[in-house]
Design a protein around this motif. Structure first.
Motif, PDB file in Angstrom:
ATOM      1  N   ARG A 145       0.679  -1.311   0.025  1.00  0.00           N
ATOM      2  CA  ARG A 145      -0.171   0.071   0.063  1.00  0.00           C
ATOM      3  C   ARG A 145       0.690   1.416   0.108  1.00  0.00           C
ATOM      4  O   ARG A 145       0.607   2.103  -0.612  1.00  0.00           O
ATOM      5  N   GLU A 149       0.921   4.194  -2.670  1.00  0.00           N
ATOM      6  CA  GLU A 149       0.661   5.985  -2.528  1.00  0.00           C
ATOM      7  C   GLU A 149       1.785   6.621  -2.826  1.00  0.00           C
ATOM      8  O   GLU A 149       1.726   7.930  -3.259  1.00  0.00           O
ATOM      9  N   LYS A 155      -3.019  10.945 -14.748  1.00  0.00           N
ATOM     10  CA  LYS A 155      -4.141  10.584 -15.156  1.00  0.00           C
ATOM     11  C   LYS A 155      -4.256   9.941 -16.412  1.00  0.00           C
ATOM     12  O   LYS A 155      -5.066   8.946 -16.621  1.00  0.00           O
ATOM     13  N   ARG A 173      -5.665  -0.970  -7.047  1.00  0.00           N
ATOM     14  CA  ARG A 173      -6.581  -0.213  -8.020  1.00  0.00           C
ATOM     15  C   ARG A 173      -7.353   0.714  -7.545  1.00  0.00           C
ATOM     16  O   ARG A 173      -7.669   1.840  -8.410  1.00  0.00           O
ATOM     17  N   GLY A 174      -7.653   0.757  -6.428  1.00  0.00           N
ATOM     18  CA  GLY A 174      -8.545   1.728  -5.723  1.00  0.00           C
ATOM     19  C   GLY A 174      -7.820   3.338  -5.720  1.00  0.00           C
ATOM     20  O   GLY A 174      -8.136   4.108  -6.093  1.00  0.00           O
ATOM     21  N   ILE A 175      -6.220   3.140  -5.287  1.00  0.00           N
ATOM     22  CA  ILE A 175      -5.450   4.238  -5.147  1.00  0.00           C
ATOM     23  C   ILE A 175      -5.203   4.813  -6.601  1.00  0.00           C
ATOM     24  O   ILE A 175      -5.269   5.897  -7.066  1.00  0.00           O
ATOM     25  N   ALA A 177      -7.373   4.305  -9.370  1.00  0.00           N
ATOM     26  CA  ALA A 177      -8.308   5.030  -9.873  1.00  0.00           C
ATOM     27  C   ALA A 177      -8.600   6.298  -9.352  1.00  0.00           C
ATOM     28  O   ALA A 177      -8.953   7.363  -9.865  1.00  0.00           O
ATOM     29  N   GLU A 178      -8.444   6.575  -7.932  1.00  0.00           N
ATOM     30  CA  GLU A 178      -8.217   7.999  -7.260  1.00  0.00           C
ATOM     31  C   GLU A 178      -7.295   9.022  -8.113  1.00  0.00           C
ATOM     32  O   GLU A 178      -7.594  10.176  -8.157  1.00  0.00           O
ATOM     33  N   LEU A 179      -6.503   8.447  -8.463  1.00  0.00           N
ATOM     34  CA  LEU A 179      -5.618   9.359  -9.019  1.00  0.00           C
ATOM     35  C   LEU A 179      -5.679   9.518 -10.761  1.00  0.00           C
ATOM     36  O   LEU A 179      -5.133   9.962 -11.500  1.00  0.00           O
ATOM     37  N   GLY A 180      -6.815   8.950 -10.968  1.00  0.00           N
ATOM     38  CA  GLY A 180      -7.203   9.001 -12.542  1.00  0.00           C
ATOM     39  C   GLY A 180      -6.566   8.082 -13.498  1.00  0.00           C
ATOM     40  O   GLY A 180      -6.614   8.138 -14.860  1.00  0.00           O
ATOM     41  N   ARG A 307       1.007  12.343   2.084  1.00  0.00           N
ATOM     42  CA  ARG A 307      -0.185  13.405   2.624  1.00  0.00           C
ATOM     43  C   ARG A 307      -0.146  13.342   4.010  1.00  0.00           C
ATOM     44  O   ARG A 307      -0.672  14.365   4.771  1.00  0.00           O
TER      45      ARG A 307
END
Length: 871
Positions: A145, A149, A155, A173-175, A177-180, A307
């Motif tokens: 993870r 990050e 994108k 893939r969730g991370i 997708a959040e980054l485009g 972050r």
């Protein structure tokens, strides 16, 4: 649906197995026996293995130095060495490891130890602090993870993960997708084309394992080399079109499975991956809670800014302004908060013990490779008498594979044997292995041919990963996995192979389409047929005597035998008060069960004057009212066999504390209060929850609906599958005789003098032969209850809905709560229907519903009475 008698008739009419058609060519080539010789040069560390196992891994042996556990789950976690634990314990007792963020001597000692371990681990992985930074994490998943990050995916970039990737890698893939970024699952062989410059857009991430944790298949380390050669950049080219000084592809390697049995040698790579994730307990057995992410130092300037930050990661920050400065050292910058410093310090002793015992990871690789080949040769040599292979092995042909073998078993006709039943038997035999899909959806899709639409359909039907559904429509939805470690021996493999032969050689599953079962093994057909073959001269009915009636007021706790001669009410949900209560853990959705919490057998309920009295060793008796008006209840939900049930928590600190004390687990009592109410009522249970935690809910029983042919969850108590379970005294005696006859088994000492009577199977009704009656009477044959179609008690008719599938719970001594192998182990060899271990029959109410209306009439049963059996 065919009646129960037709469905299970073949259980007692074993057919002789005749040779069937040849197996497909590809199956034959995969399972052709090979020589079972040990590679002397590679195996057992020059003859030292047996001594190492006895000295360093005493947890494998009993007090007589006999092997008690065959541990074949090293891909899950390997074993820790005794010298490691002793040295760590001695150090903890003589030093004061302290928070490394302080400055006193204990803190300085801890800081020094952490940095020393960091350097030693880098050397262990074949690199140095000049090329890589080692960041401690909670586990390999946390390392993966963190890598996701830190990757500056854009994108227009792509996140590619391969089909052999662990769920933790897929989870990135969730991370992405959040980054485009585009999310793209691929096969490993497709990567070479995907990372071509002409096919590359934006900044992306390639993530893959070097060893599949499902099949053991291994993959090259050269992806990062290919990226570097195709995208030549300079570190000072910040802001350049070709990726800002870093190639547009970042590479994450999940080495958790690979590193447990092979050297990484990262320094030998021309260009190493940007990130490498590893787990410590998979290599050393302990400590848990420590993983690591290796970060290539040349990639550090281009990492995505953090972050979140925690204690120790910044050297200066403002409370009221968005300003902070991170520490310069990448390790301190990424290790948020206080690391697991005691566990990290213990890795010194883990490294010492590993080197002392095995020399090097290169020797471990040789040893585990030799063991793997020995295991493959053994398993491929197992076949039924008709020539069909017993084992279907996934992989281990063509490509390179590590010391992990995934397999399923097939019967003499080529049908798959459920892996859940195999695992349950393995537990009884002292064999530790893994079953399921191993948190690897892509590998399961490939090797088991599990398509996404199938999985979605299974989920919609209530199936879930980890449940008891192992073969659906003749197709396995998971597999067994055996995996080997540095201390695995050929004896482990031999014991596993012998286990398969004993339980599954010449075994026949019933065909799914016919729902017909057979008993295993075929060699025992004669003795079983003598006592179970149907007698065509018998009449279509039989009278038997009720010997015992047992109620289980609390699910999975000890039963209460109804006093002899006492009439007991039969309700729509089964016997009155049966499984009206459950014990729930805090924040859990499913009731506690005895097979996981054996101490539940020590809770002995008694029903006295509309009160439930609970007894337990070393505890005062506890009284629980059976009057819902006297209980303070709070609505909640629970799951029983995949079905949601409206449940009410009993709000009583006295009850909760008593149960928690007995079971050593924080828990509480819950109930379905409708099961406690009188039948004569026409007021419905209010659907709204209580307005406060202390409000006592006014409860009434809803009016019954007509019964269908099979009991519905809404018409049942907290019982798993049916309203009533019936067993015969004769069948229980036959199993007990089998156990005595086979006292040469590994569990002989624990069964000598032990009686496995009917109550061991947790029945509601026990019947036995009656030679005195108005109707047809005769001796009950053992297991003939599987041929019965119905039971009539007075005016109430109950349908036999099928055999009761059994689990390890029947191997828990109901008096001492100790786990035994019997009678489950014997049943598993003798009594299977459709590949499932069975004993006893389920009864469902199908008519006589008028007896459950708002009249005063009731249906009762009592010991000593005669009941009618439909054949």
């Amino acid at each position: 649906m065919p009646p129960a008698s037709a469905m299970f008739y073949r259980l007692f009419n074993l057919l002789s197995i005749s040779p069937s058609r040849e197996a497909p060519a590809e199956q034959i080539s995969e399972t052709t026996p090979t020589s079972r010789t040990k590679e002397a040069d590679d195996y057992d560390y020059g003859g030292r293995l047996e001594a190492i196992r006895h000295k360093e891994y005493p947890q494998l042996y009993n007090a007589s130095s006999q092997l008690k556990t065959v541990f074949l789950d090293h891909a899950g976690s390997t074993l820790y060495a005794a010298s490691h634990i002793r040295a760590q314990t001695e150090e903890m007792l003589t030093t004061i490891p302290a928070n490394p963020h302080s400055n006193h001597p204990g803190s300085q000692w801890t800081r020094d130890k952490i940095e020393q371990v960091r350097d030693r681990l880098l050397g262990f992985f074949g690199t140095t602090s000049r090329d890589y930074a080692l960041v401690f994490t909670a586990n390999a998943t946390a390392a993966i993870r963190l890598a996701g990050e830190l990757t500056p995916m854009s994108k227009d970039g792509t996140f590619c993960y391969t089909s052999a990737a662990h769920t933790s890698v897929v989870g990135l893939r969730g991370i992405a997708a959040e980054l485009g970024a585009i999310v793209r699952p691929v096969e490993f062989d497709d990567l070479d084309d995907i990372i071509q410059p002409e096919h590359t857009n934006g900044v992306g991430l390639v993530a893959y394992p070097t060893q599949c944790n499902f099949s053991g298949e291994r993959f090259p380390w050269d992806v990062a080399d290919k990226v570097a050669s195709r995208f030549p950049v300079h570190v000072d080219a910040i802001g350049s079109k070709d990726g800002g000084g870093h190639p547009p592809w970042w590479v994450l390697v999940d080495a958790a499975a690979y590193a447990s049995s092979s050297p990484l040698n990262i320094g030998a790579l021309r260009t190493g991956p940007d990130f490498v994730a590893v787990s410590m307990y998979k290599i050393f057995g302990a400590p848990t809670g420590v993983g690591a992410l290796l970060v290539r130092r040349s990639s550090i300037p281009f990492l995505r800014p953090k972050r979140f930050f925690g204690g120790g990661t910044v050297h200066m920050l403002s409370f009221d302004r968005m300003w902070q400065e991170f520490r310069a050292e990448i390790e301190a910058r990424l290790e948020d908060g206080t690391v697991n410093f005691q566990a990290i310090a213990s890795l010194h002793h883990a490294l010492d013990a590993h080197a002392r015992n095995f020399g090097s990871m290169a020797l471990v690789k040789q040893h585990t490779a030799s063991i793997t080949q020995y295991a493959l040769s053994s398993l491929r040599g197992l076949s039924h008498d008709n020539g069909r292979s017993l084992c279907t092995i996934y992989g281990h042909c063509g490509a390179e594979f590590g010391p992990t073998v995934a397999l399923n078993l097939r019967d003499v006709n080529g049908s798959f044997i459920g892996y859940i039943e195999v695992e349950r038997l393995a537990v009884m035999a002292g064999i530790a292995m893994r079953t399921g899909r191993f948190c690897n959806p892509g590998a399961a899709r490939r090797w088991l041919d599990l398509k996404t639409p199938d999985l979605i359909r299974y989920a919609s039907l209530g199936y879930a990963c980890g449940d008891d559904n192992d073969v659906i429509a003749g197709k396995p939805v998971g597999a067994m996995r055996i995996s080997f470690g540095a201390m695995t021996s050929c004896e482990d493999v031999d014991r596993f192979a012998a286990f398969l032969i004993r339980h599954f050689h010449n075994y026949t599953c019933a065909q799914e389409s016919t729902k017909v079962g057979t008993i295993r093994p075929a060699s025992e057909a004669t003795s079983i047929m003598k006592c179970t073959s149907p007698d065509t001269s018998l009449s279509a009915s039989l009278q038997v005597k009720v010997d015992q009636i047992v109620v289980y007021p609390i699910k999975s706790c000890h039963g209460w035998s109804v006093p002899r001669g006492t009439p007991w009410e039969i309700t729509l949900s089964g016997l009155k008060y049966d499984r009206s209560f459950v014990i729930m853990r805090e924040n859990a959705s499913a009731p506690m069960q005895q097979k996981r919490y054996p101490r539940m057998a020590l809770i002995r309920p008694r029903l006295v004057d509309k009160q439930l009295v609970l007894d337990a060793p070393d505890h005062e008796s506890l009284v629980v009212s059976l009057d819902p008006a006297m209980l303070c209840l709070e609505t909640t939900q629970s799951m029983v066999c995949g079905s949601h049930m409206q449940t009410y928590r009993v709000l009583s600190n006295e009850i909760s504390n008593w149960l928690t004390s007995v079971l050593a687990v924080e828990c509480y009592l819950a109930c379905d209060p409708r099961l406690l109410l009188p039948l004569a009522t026409d007021v419905y249970l209010p659907p709204s929850p209580p307005s406060s935690l202390t409000e006592c809910v006014a409860l009434t029983r809803p009016l019954p609906s007509p019964m269908s042919r099979t009991a519905k969850r809404s018409e049942m108590s907290f019982a798993n599958e049916s309203q009533i379970l019936l067993v015969t005294h004769e069948s229980a005696q036959r199993v007990s005789d089998w156990i005595v006859e086979e006292q040469d088994s590994d569990d002989a000492a624990s069964v000598i003098g032990k009686s496995f009577g009917p109550l061991q199977y947790r029945p509601n009704i026990v019947v036995r032969s009656s030679l005195r009656g108005i109707g047809s009477t005769r001796e009950i044959e053992p297991f003939e209850e599987f041929k019965w179609t119905g039971v009539t008690i007075g005016n109430l008719h109950l349908q036999v809905s099928g055999p009761c599938r059994r689990c390890q719970m029947i191997a828990i001594d109901q008096e001492s709560a100790k786990s035994l192998k019997e009678p489950y182990s014997t049943l598993a060899r003798k009594m299977r229907v459709d590949g499932k271990v069975v004993f006893g029959i389920y009864l469902d109410i199908i008519d006589g519903a008028t007896s459950f209306t708002r009249t005063a009439s009731t249906n009762t049963i009592q010991s000593g009475m005669l009941i009618d059996i439909s054949l």
